[in-house]
Design a protein around this motif. Structure first.
Motif, PDB file in Angstrom:
ATOM      1  N   ILE A 162       0.837  -1.205   0.000  1.00 31.71           N
ATOM      2  CA  ILE A 162       0.000   0.000   0.000  1.00 31.71           C
ATOM      3  C   ILE A 162       0.870   1.253   0.000  1.00 31.71           C
ATOM      4  O   ILE A 162       0.622   2.204  -0.749  1.00 31.71           O
ATOM      5  CB  ILE A 162      -0.964  -0.020   1.197  1.00 31.71           C
ATOM      6  N   LYS A 163       1.905   1.243   0.807  1.00 37.44           N
ATOM      7  CA  LYS A 163       2.813   2.391   0.875  1.00 37.44           C
ATOM      8  C   LYS A 163       3.533   2.601  -0.461  1.00 37.44           C
ATOM      9  O   LYS A 163       3.683   3.727  -0.925  1.00 37.44           O
ATOM     10  CB  LYS A 163       3.820   2.171   2.002  1.00 37.44           C
ATOM     11  N   ALA A 164       3.942   1.509  -1.100  1.00 32.91           N
ATOM     12  CA  ALA A 164       4.634   1.608  -2.389  1.00 32.91           C
ATOM     13  C   ALA A 164       3.709   2.171  -3.467  1.00 32.91           C
ATOM     14  O   ALA A 164       4.113   3.047  -4.244  1.00 32.91           O
ATOM     15  CB  ALA A 164       5.164   0.240  -2.804  1.00 32.91           C
ATOM     16  N   PHE A 165       2.462   1.697  -3.521  1.00 34.73           N
ATOM     17  CA  PHE A 165       1.529   2.207  -4.520  1.00 34.73           C
ATOM     18  C   PHE A 165       1.186   3.667  -4.268  1.00 34.73           C
ATOM     19  O   PHE A 165       1.008   4.434  -5.216  1.00 34.73           O
ATOM     20  CB  PHE A 165       0.268   1.349  -4.580  1.00 34.73           C
ATOM     21  N   ALA A 166       1.111   4.060  -3.028  1.00 30.42           N
ATOM     22  CA  ALA A 166       0.810   5.455  -2.702  1.00 30.42           C
ATOM     23  C   ALA A 166       1.927   6.395  -3.177  1.00 30.42           C
ATOM     24  O   ALA A 166       1.681   7.575  -3.426  1.00 30.42           O
ATOM     25  CB  ALA A 166       0.579   5.614  -1.207  1.00 30.42           C
ATOM     26  N   ALA A 167       3.145   5.880  -3.339  1.00 27.44           N
ATOM     27  CA  ALA A 167       4.281   6.696  -3.765  1.00 27.44           C
ATOM     28  C   ALA A 167       4.390   6.831  -5.285  1.00 27.44           C
ATOM     29  O   ALA A 167       5.155   7.664  -5.779  1.00 27.44           O
ATOM     30  CB  ALA A 167       5.582   6.101  -3.215  1.00 27.44           C
ATOM     31  N   ILE A 168       3.619   6.048  -6.041  1.00 29.91           N
ATOM     32  CA  ILE A 168       3.725   6.059  -7.506  1.00 29.91           C
ATOM     33  C   ILE A 168       3.509   7.452  -8.118  1.00 29.91           C
ATOM     34  O   ILE A 168       4.289   7.861  -8.981  1.00 29.91           O
ATOM     35  CB  ILE A 168       2.791   5.007  -8.134  1.00 29.91           C
ATOM     36  N   PRO A 169       2.477   8.214  -7.715  1.00 28.82           N
ATOM     37  CA  PRO A 169       2.310   9.540  -8.338  1.00 28.82           C
ATOM     38  C   PRO A 169       3.536  10.444  -8.177  1.00 28.82           C
ATOM     39  O   PRO A 169       3.908  11.153  -9.115  1.00 28.82           O
ATOM     40  CB  PRO A 169       1.084  10.119  -7.623  1.00 28.82           C
ATOM     41  N   ALA A 170       4.168  10.410  -7.025  1.00 27.98           N
ATOM     42  CA  ALA A 170       5.360  11.243  -6.807  1.00 27.98           C
ATOM     43  C   ALA A 170       6.514  10.790  -7.694  1.00 27.98           C
ATOM     44  O   ALA A 170       7.243  11.629  -8.248  1.00 27.98           O
ATOM     45  CB  ALA A 170       5.773  11.199  -5.341  1.00 27.98           C
ATOM     46  N   LEU A 197      -8.036   0.296 -12.036  1.00 26.62           N
ATOM     47  CA  LEU A 197      -7.632  -0.255 -10.749  1.00 26.62           C
ATOM     48  C   LEU A 197      -6.196  -0.725 -10.864  1.00 26.62           C
ATOM     49  O   LEU A 197      -5.816  -1.379 -11.835  1.00 26.62           O
ATOM     50  CB  LEU A 197      -8.524  -1.429 -10.352  1.00 26.62           C
ATOM     51  N   LEU A 198      -5.388  -0.384  -9.869  1.00 27.66           N
ATOM     52  CA  LEU A 198      -3.999  -0.814  -9.787  1.00 27.66           C
ATOM     53  C   LEU A 198      -3.794  -1.503  -8.450  1.00 27.66           C
ATOM     54  O   LEU A 198      -4.445  -1.170  -7.475  1.00 27.66           O
ATOM     55  CB  LEU A 198      -3.046   0.385  -9.859  1.00 27.66           C
ATOM     56  N   HIS A 256      -7.870   2.825  -6.874  1.00 31.09           N
ATOM     57  CA  HIS A 256      -8.541   3.430  -8.023  1.00 31.09           C
ATOM     58  C   HIS A 256      -7.666   4.586  -8.478  1.00 31.09           C
ATOM     59  O   HIS A 256      -7.353   5.490  -7.700  1.00 31.09           O
ATOM     60  CB  HIS A 256      -9.930   3.934  -7.634  1.00 31.09           C
ATOM     61  N   ALA A 257      -7.250   4.535  -9.742  1.00 35.34           N
ATOM     62  CA  ALA A 257      -6.384   5.574 -10.294  1.00 35.34           C
ATOM     63  C   ALA A 257      -7.131   6.363 -11.353  1.00 35.34           C
ATOM     64  O   ALA A 257      -7.779   5.788 -12.221  1.00 35.34           O
ATOM     65  CB  ALA A 257      -5.135   4.949 -10.905  1.00 35.34           C
ATOM     66  N   SER A 258      -7.031   7.670 -11.264  1.00 38.86           N
ATOM     67  CA  SER A 258      -7.545   8.568 -12.302  1.00 38.86           C
ATOM     68  C   SER A 258      -6.329   9.170 -12.987  1.00 38.86           C
ATOM     69  O   SER A 258      -5.516   9.841 -12.342  1.00 38.86           O
ATOM     70  CB  SER A 258      -8.392   9.681 -11.700  1.00 38.86           C
ATOM     71  N   ILE A 259      -6.214   8.919 -14.276  1.00 34.26           N
ATOM     72  CA  ILE A 259      -5.067   9.392 -15.043  1.00 34.26           C
ATOM     73  C   ILE A 259      -5.567  10.370 -16.092  1.00 34.26           C
ATOM     74  O   ILE A 259      -6.488  10.065 -16.857  1.00 34.26           O
ATOM     75  CB  ILE A 259      -4.326   8.207 -15.700  1.00 34.26           C
ATOM     76  N   ARG A 260      -4.980  11.548 -16.125  1.00 35.71           N
ATOM     77  CA  ARG A 260      -5.331  12.589 -17.082  1.00 35.71           C
ATOM     78  C   ARG A 260      -4.049  13.129 -17.713  1.00 35.71           C
ATOM     79  O   ARG A 260      -3.135  13.560 -17.001  1.00 35.71           O
ATOM     80  CB  ARG A 260      -6.078  13.758 -16.419  1.00 35.71           C
ATOM     81  N   ALA A 261      -4.002  13.095 -19.031  1.00 33.29           N
ATOM     82  CA  ALA A 261      -2.838  13.589 -19.789  1.00 33.29           C
ATOM     83  C   ALA A 261      -1.532  12.977 -19.284  1.00 33.29           C
ATOM     84  O   ALA A 261      -0.512  13.643 -19.189  1.00 33.29           O
ATOM     85  CB  ALA A 261      -2.774  15.110 -19.753  1.00 33.29           C
ATOM     86  N   GLY A 262      -1.573  11.680 -18.941  1.00 29.97           N
ATOM     87  CA  GLY A 262      -0.373  10.976 -18.517  1.00 29.97           C
ATOM     88  C   GLY A 262       0.015  11.175 -17.065  1.00 29.97           C
ATOM     89  O   GLY A 262       1.005  10.618 -16.601  1.00 29.97           O
ATOM     90  N   ARG A 263      -0.757  11.941 -16.327  1.00 31.67           N
ATOM     91  CA  ARG A 263      -0.465  12.188 -14.909  1.00 31.67           C
ATOM     92  C   ARG A 263      -1.502  11.481 -14.041  1.00 31.67           C
ATOM     93  O   ARG A 263      -2.685  11.492 -14.362  1.00 31.67           O
ATOM     94  CB  ARG A 263      -0.510  13.674 -14.580  1.00 31.67           C
ATOM     95  N   ILE A 264      -1.052  10.909 -12.951  1.00 31.98           N
ATOM     96  CA  ILE A 264      -1.978  10.318 -11.986  1.00 31.98           C
ATOM     97  C   ILE A 264      -2.504  11.467 -11.133  1.00 31.98           C
ATOM     98  O   ILE A 264      -1.765  12.049 -10.338  1.00 31.98           O
ATOM     99  CB  ILE A 264      -1.290   9.257 -11.112  1.00 31.98           C
ATOM    100  N   VAL A 265      -3.757  11.824 -11.346  1.00 26.66           N
ATOM    101  CA  VAL A 265      -4.335  12.960 -10.635  1.00 26.66           C
ATOM    102  C   VAL A 265      -5.023  12.530  -9.344  1.00 26.66           C
ATOM    103  O   VAL A 265      -5.268  13.369  -8.474  1.00 26.66           O
ATOM    104  CB  VAL A 265      -5.306  13.772 -11.521  1.00 26.66           C
ATOM    105  N   GLU A 266      -5.342  11.245  -9.246  1.00 27.55           N
ATOM    106  CA  GLU A 266      -5.960  10.733  -8.018  1.00 27.55           C
ATOM    107  C   GLU A 266      -5.626   9.255  -7.898  1.00 27.55           C
ATOM    108  O   GLU A 266      -5.701   8.512  -8.868  1.00 27.55           O
ATOM    109  CB  GLU A 266      -7.472  10.933  -8.064  1.00 27.55           C
ATOM    110  N   LEU A 267      -5.236   8.838  -6.711  1.00 23.69           N
ATOM    111  CA  LEU A 267      -4.947   7.436  -6.423  1.00 23.69           C
ATOM    112  C   LEU A 267      -5.454   7.165  -5.018  1.00 23.69           C
ATOM    113  O   LEU A 267      -4.853   7.616  -4.047  1.00 23.69           O
ATOM    114  CB  LEU A 267      -3.445   7.165  -6.526  1.00 23.69           C
ATOM    115  N   VAL A 268      -6.598   6.492  -4.926  1.00 26.84           N
ATOM    116  CA  VAL A 268      -7.219   6.255  -3.627  1.00 26.84           C
ATOM    117  C   VAL A 268      -7.500   4.769  -3.462  1.00 26.84           C
ATOM    118  O   VAL A 268      -7.787   4.062  -4.432  1.00 26.84           O
ATOM    119  CB  VAL A 268      -8.528   7.055  -3.458  1.00 26.84           C
TER     120      VAL A 268
END
Length: 71
Positions: A13-21, A41-42, A50-62
């Motif tokens: 969980i901690k590793a996936f939370a770091a993906i956007p950064a 879903l990732l 749940h990942a929301s990706i816009r223009a190649g950026r992860i804008v939300e990961l919850v």
């Protein structure tokens, strides 16, 4: 789905939370994904995100479950 988290679950969980950064530190990946817009879903089956990706950026990961939004 198990409610109790073990050390491995917590680490995943901690590793996936770091993906956007990490993605923000790699402009070439963002440029490659500039045409990608999606909801997905990732993660593991037990603890998906749940990942929301816009223009190649992860804008939300919850953490899931999340109600899918209408477009």
């Amino acid at each position: 789905m198990s409610l109790a988290l073990n050390a491995t679950d917590t680490a995943v969980i901690k590793a996936f939370a770091a993906i956007p950064a990490f993605l923000e530190q790699t402009p070439a990946l963002i440029a490659r994904g500039r045409f990608l817009d999606c909801e997905c879903l990732l993660g593991s089956t037990d603890h998906p995100f749940h990942a929301s990706i816009r223009a190649g950026r992860i804008v939300e990961l919850v953490p899931s479950p999340v109600r899918m939004r209408s477009i």
